[in-house]
Design a protein around this motif. Structure first.
Motif, PDB file in Angstrom:
ATOM      1  N   ILE A  23      42.405  44.026  30.938  1.00 33.45           N
ATOM      2  CA  ILE A  23      42.320  44.000  29.478  1.00 33.45           C
ATOM      3  C   ILE A  23      43.506  43.244  28.890  1.00 33.45           C
ATOM      4  O   ILE A  23      43.668  43.168  27.684  1.00 33.45           O
ATOM      5  CB  ILE A  23      42.281  45.433  28.889  1.00 33.45           C
ATOM      6  CG1 ILE A  23      43.537  46.220  29.303  1.00 33.45           C
ATOM      7  CG2 ILE A  23      41.016  46.155  29.300  1.00 33.45           C
ATOM      8  CD1 ILE A  23      43.639  47.586  28.639  1.00 33.45           C
ATOM      9  N   ILE A  24      44.323  42.695  29.764  1.00 40.44           N
ATOM     10  CA  ILE A  24      45.489  41.945  29.309  1.00 40.44           C
ATOM     11  C   ILE A  24      45.017  40.694  28.579  1.00 40.44           C
ATOM     12  O   ILE A  24      44.093  40.014  29.021  1.00 40.44           O
ATOM     13  CB  ILE A  24      46.368  41.566  30.507  1.00 40.44           C
ATOM     14  CG1 ILE A  24      46.876  42.840  31.209  1.00 40.44           C
ATOM     15  CG2 ILE A  24      47.542  40.694  30.082  1.00 40.44           C
ATOM     16  CD1 ILE A  24      47.487  42.580  32.556  1.00 40.44           C
ATOM     17  N   SER A  25      45.630  40.405  27.461  1.00 42.82           N
ATOM     18  CA  SER A  25      45.272  39.222  26.679  1.00 42.82           C
ATOM     19  C   SER A  25      46.444  38.242  26.697  1.00 42.82           C
ATOM     20  O   SER A  25      47.584  38.629  26.426  1.00 42.82           O
ATOM     21  CB  SER A  25      44.930  39.619  25.247  1.00 42.82           C
ATOM     22  OG  SER A  25      44.588  38.492  24.491  1.00 42.82           O
ATOM     23  N   PRO A  26      46.202  36.969  27.025  1.00 43.06           N
ATOM     24  CA  PRO A  26      44.901  36.392  27.370  1.00 43.06           C
ATOM     25  C   PRO A  26      44.486  36.743  28.796  1.00 43.06           C
ATOM     26  O   PRO A  26      45.335  36.925  29.664  1.00 43.06           O
ATOM     27  CB  PRO A  26      45.153  34.891  27.244  1.00 43.06           C
ATOM     28  CG  PRO A  26      46.599  34.743  27.612  1.00 43.06           C
ATOM     29  CD  PRO A  26      47.283  35.962  27.053  1.00 43.06           C
ATOM     30  N   LYS A  27      43.179  36.846  29.022  1.00 42.73           N
ATOM     31  CA  LYS A  27      42.694  37.160  30.361  1.00 42.73           C
ATOM     32  C   LYS A  27      42.992  36.008  31.315  1.00 42.73           C
ATOM     33  O   LYS A  27      42.882  34.842  30.948  1.00 42.73           O
ATOM     34  CB  LYS A  27      41.201  37.457  30.319  1.00 42.73           C
ATOM     35  CG  LYS A  27      40.855  38.756  29.609  1.00 42.73           C
ATOM     36  CD  LYS A  27      39.372  39.036  29.668  1.00 42.73           C
ATOM     37  CE  LYS A  27      39.038  40.363  28.979  1.00 42.73           C
ATOM     38  NZ  LYS A  27      37.585  40.649  29.020  1.00 42.73           N
ATOM     39  N   SER A  59      37.222  43.647  42.827  1.00 45.54           N
ATOM     40  CA  SER A  59      37.951  42.646  42.058  1.00 45.54           C
ATOM     41  C   SER A  59      38.609  43.321  40.854  1.00 45.54           C
ATOM     42  O   SER A  59      38.298  44.464  40.514  1.00 45.54           O
ATOM     43  CB  SER A  59      37.003  41.548  41.579  1.00 45.54           C
ATOM     44  OG  SER A  59      36.337  40.949  42.664  1.00 45.54           O
ATOM     45  N   CYS A  60      39.525  42.616  40.219  1.00 47.23           N
ATOM     46  CA  CYS A  60      40.197  43.168  39.040  1.00 47.23           C
ATOM     47  C   CYS A  60      39.187  43.322  37.906  1.00 47.23           C
ATOM     48  O   CYS A  60      38.549  42.349  37.483  1.00 47.23           O
ATOM     49  CB  CYS A  60      41.324  42.241  38.627  1.00 47.23           C
ATOM     50  SG  CYS A  60      42.398  42.935  37.384  1.00 47.23           S
ATOM     51  N   PRO A  84      43.757  42.512  41.717  1.00 48.56           N
ATOM     52  CA  PRO A  84      43.875  43.937  41.425  1.00 48.56           C
ATOM     53  C   PRO A  84      45.225  44.493  41.858  1.00 48.56           C
ATOM     54  O   PRO A  84      45.755  44.125  42.915  1.00 48.56           O
ATOM     55  CB  PRO A  84      42.733  44.557  42.231  1.00 48.56           C
ATOM     56  CG  PRO A  84      42.435  43.577  43.312  1.00 48.56           C
ATOM     57  CD  PRO A  84      42.737  42.222  42.744  1.00 48.56           C
ATOM     58  N   LEU A  85      45.767  45.382  41.057  1.00 44.04           N
ATOM     59  CA  LEU A  85      47.061  45.987  41.353  1.00 44.04           C
ATOM     60  C   LEU A  85      47.033  46.727  42.689  1.00 44.04           C
ATOM     61  O   LEU A  85      48.015  46.699  43.440  1.00 44.04           O
ATOM     62  CB  LEU A  85      47.439  46.950  40.224  1.00 44.04           C
ATOM     63  CG  LEU A  85      48.804  47.620  40.328  1.00 44.04           C
ATOM     64  CD1 LEU A  85      49.922  46.592  40.292  1.00 44.04           C
ATOM     65  CD2 LEU A  85      48.978  48.644  39.200  1.00 44.04           C
ATOM     66  N   GLU A  86      45.920  47.358  43.008  1.00 46.58           N
ATOM     67  CA  GLU A  86      45.792  48.100  44.268  1.00 46.58           C
ATOM     68  C   GLU A  86      46.069  47.207  45.471  1.00 46.58           C
ATOM     69  O   GLU A  86      46.755  47.601  46.422  1.00 46.58           O
ATOM     70  CB  GLU A  86      44.382  48.687  44.365  1.00 46.58           C
ATOM     71  CG  GLU A  86      44.090  49.428  45.657  1.00 46.58           C
ATOM     72  CD  GLU A  86      42.648  49.901  45.749  1.00 46.58           C
ATOM     73  OE1 GLU A  86      42.319  50.586  46.742  1.00 46.58           O
ATOM     74  OE2 GLU A  86      41.846  49.567  44.849  1.00 46.58           O
ATOM     75  N   LEU A  87      45.549  46.006  45.454  1.00 46.85           N
ATOM     76  CA  LEU A  87      45.742  45.057  46.551  1.00 46.85           C
ATOM     77  C   LEU A  87      47.189  44.591  46.635  1.00 46.85           C
ATOM     78  O   LEU A  87      47.792  44.568  47.724  1.00 46.85           O
ATOM     79  CB  LEU A  87      44.812  43.858  46.342  1.00 46.85           C
ATOM     80  CG  LEU A  87      45.049  42.632  47.219  1.00 46.85           C
ATOM     81  CD1 LEU A  87      44.781  42.955  48.681  1.00 46.85           C
ATOM     82  CD2 LEU A  87      44.173  41.471  46.750  1.00 46.85           C
ATOM     83  N   ILE A  88      47.768  44.224  45.500  1.00 43.92           N
ATOM     84  CA  ILE A  88      49.140  43.729  45.493  1.00 43.92           C
ATOM     85  C   ILE A  88      50.119  44.825  45.910  1.00 43.92           C
ATOM     86  O   ILE A  88      51.081  44.572  46.651  1.00 43.92           O
ATOM     87  CB  ILE A  88      49.492  43.177  44.098  1.00 43.92           C
ATOM     88  CG1 ILE A  88      48.551  42.023  43.725  1.00 43.92           C
ATOM     89  CG2 ILE A  88      50.940  42.711  44.068  1.00 43.92           C
ATOM     90  CD1 ILE A  88      48.563  40.864  44.699  1.00 43.92           C
ATOM     91  N   PRO A 116      31.954  40.992  44.478  1.00 43.76           N
ATOM     92  CA  PRO A 116      32.028  39.539  44.343  1.00 43.76           C
ATOM     93  C   PRO A 116      31.077  39.019  43.274  1.00 43.76           C
ATOM     94  O   PRO A 116      30.136  39.712  42.879  1.00 43.76           O
ATOM     95  CB  PRO A 116      31.612  39.042  45.726  1.00 43.76           C
ATOM     96  CG  PRO A 116      30.666  40.092  46.210  1.00 43.76           C
ATOM     97  CD  PRO A 116      31.241  41.395  45.709  1.00 43.76           C
ATOM     98  N   THR A 117      31.334  37.811  42.813  1.00 44.52           N
ATOM     99  CA  THR A 117      30.411  37.149  41.891  1.00 44.52           C
ATOM    100  C   THR A 117      29.064  36.956  42.578  1.00 44.52           C
ATOM    101  O   THR A 117      29.006  36.513  43.731  1.00 44.52           O
ATOM    102  CB  THR A 117      30.965  35.783  41.455  1.00 44.52           C
ATOM    103  OG1 THR A 117      32.228  35.980  40.820  1.00 44.52           O
ATOM    104  CG2 THR A 117      30.011  35.090  40.498  1.00 44.52           C
TER     105      THR A 117
END
Length: 237
Positions: free
Chosen positions: A168-172, A161-162, A178-182, A119-120
């Motif tokens: 690294i997808i632009s634009p962020k 978190s992702c 995260p893909l793991e969660l979805i 987390p932040t």
């Protein structure tokens, strides 16, 4: 409007409420989506750290546009199949509104918790870390459910978190999941060749989870730059 011609996925750049009017009744197997949390109204602004980094508390302009769960009652209940599931990421501030809107319409309204192991950090050490996010889960009797053990049936999932290299997808996208969660949510609630729908697609994480696991995908986002990013991401499938 922007769309693709792939047989496995279709992406659209438009208002999702307008788009859903064109979807047939009982045509969607799973709605898996991450709408704005509307947390900007509680923000004290971005926090600039001594190391030059910034904690982004303003999120994005689209988060400040009020989201009304009541607007999604008719389209969601109309397009979801009787065997379908609906998963909606949400914040504590909107949870009660989603409950009031949808609890009377489904046999089950349940909460799933994602615990973020990264987390932040709290700069001022004056509150709990926001390490958990909530997912509203809706279904009726006879819904699709794929569990092989009791251990998989917890309404709790823990992962980071992702982060890089996934983010690294632009634009962020500031709230990319995260893909793991979805994937976890998608696999327990749908079957191969099912149609997965995300009306708040962002940069296409739900779409990648769907295509990676032999599902079909329909995604909508009102921001053209995110639709283009999703198209680039999904074009490898």
């Amino acid at each position: 409007m922007f769309s693709t011609n792939s047989s496995a996925y279709k992406l659209f750049n438009e208002n999702n409420l307008d788009f859903m009017k064109r979807l047939p009744d009982s045509s969607i197997d799973l709605i898996l989506t991450d709408p704005p949390y509307n947390l900007s109204q509680f923000s004290r602004g971005n926090i600039h750290l001594n190391n030059g980094k910034t904690i982004n508390n303003k999120i994005a302009e689209w988060d400040s546009i009020p989201l009304n769960p009541n607007d999604y009652i008719e389209p969601f209940t109309r397009i979801i199949k009787p065997t379908g599931n609906i998963f909606i990421f949400t914040s504590y501030s909107l949870l009660g509104k989603w409950y009031d809107a949808f609890n009377p319409l489904f046999s089950t309204f349940q909460i799933f918790v994602w615990h973020k192991t990264t987390p932040t950090q709290s700069v001022y050490h004056n509150s709990f870390l926001n390490s958990c996010e909530l997912v509203v889960c809706l279904w009726n009797k006879g819904h699709t459910w794929n569990f092989s053990s009791q251990d998989q049936m917890h309404n709790f999932f823990e992962c980071p978190s992702c982060m890089f290299p996934e983010k690294i997808i632009s634009p962020k996208h500031p709230t990319q999941k995260p893909l793991e969660l979805i994937e976890h949510l998608l696999l327990i609630s749908s079957n191969p060749n099912d149609i997965i729908f995300d009306p708040f697609m962002g940069v296409g994480t739900t779409g990648e989870a769907a295509l990676k696991n032999n599902r079909r995908f329909i995604g909508i986002d009102i921001d053209e730059k995110y639709v283009k990013a999703s198209l680039k991401r999904l074009s490898i499938y």
